[in-house]
Design a protein around this motif. Sequence first.
Motif: not given
Length: 304
Positions: A62, A128, A130, A144, A198-199, A202, A217
């Motif tokens: 990321r 990303d 997890w 997400c 969202y970003r 994530a 993601m």
Amino acid sequence: MDYNPEQLKKLRQIDLELFHKLEEICTKHDLCFVTGFGTTLGAIRHKGFIPWDDDMDFLMPRADYEKLVSIAPEELKGTRYGLLEIRTTPNYVITFAKLHRKDTVFLEKVDEHVRYHNGIGIDIYPMDYWPKEKRKRDWVAFRCYFLARLIVLTTYGKPKLPPGMTQWKRNLSNAGCMCIHGALKLLHITAPMLYEKYRKLAMSTSPEEADRYVTDMCWTWIRHDKKFTGMFGLEYKDTDLFTPLRVPFEETTVPVPEKYDSYLTIAYRDYMTLPPEDKRHNHLPSVLVFPEEYKEYRAKKKQK
């Protein structure tokens, strides 16, 4: 219906050209990237493209993905290439980026309605961390998943729906999507606004909290069966994924994950066995325009 051999050859040549452009930028700025999905499978099983495949996929940590997005406008200025990404491309609503050739067109039947210019391109996915704890993983991944679908509905009232839906479910889903689309428009909620949420979500898991496992993601989904209910995504150790190994691919080489056997086994199980013919899919477009045809295509579009 499928590509003719000349079309597929030309398409793959542009894919490889785009790969070399991505590699040039990543090398210059010390960014890590590796092949993903069918591109890794093709590299290991076929030493090139899967025979019926027509695109290339790449994975990035990321942090490196974010840097690529920030430097791409300057790096690609004055070139025939562009980076499609929500924060820089109006009406683009996909949660991963595409590096494409601006003097081409590639539109699948289900994408003919898109309101941005989509050329022949390669996909670039951010990976990303997890959460290892299931409850938190399901909560982060579901939010997400939900935000990614809202992002689409900010711009398109009739998005792609899963195949195999009965007609009444499809009609109900279309009506619901149109209602949500209208509400988002009324509230002036845009794709970049939702993508920022969202970003951040994530990116909210630390490497330690994830035990250094990463996932894509963009492709998590809800799975229900007797053994599992919750969010599902394929997970990989970051060091296994992002230690590149160069292997032959067509007439060049590509960086695959060093632990490619582990990656491909998780993704495809018995990955050296060819799937049955009815499972061999590509992205056959309804509109495909190569560089030498682009000026004529643009002229015809302006006349309509």
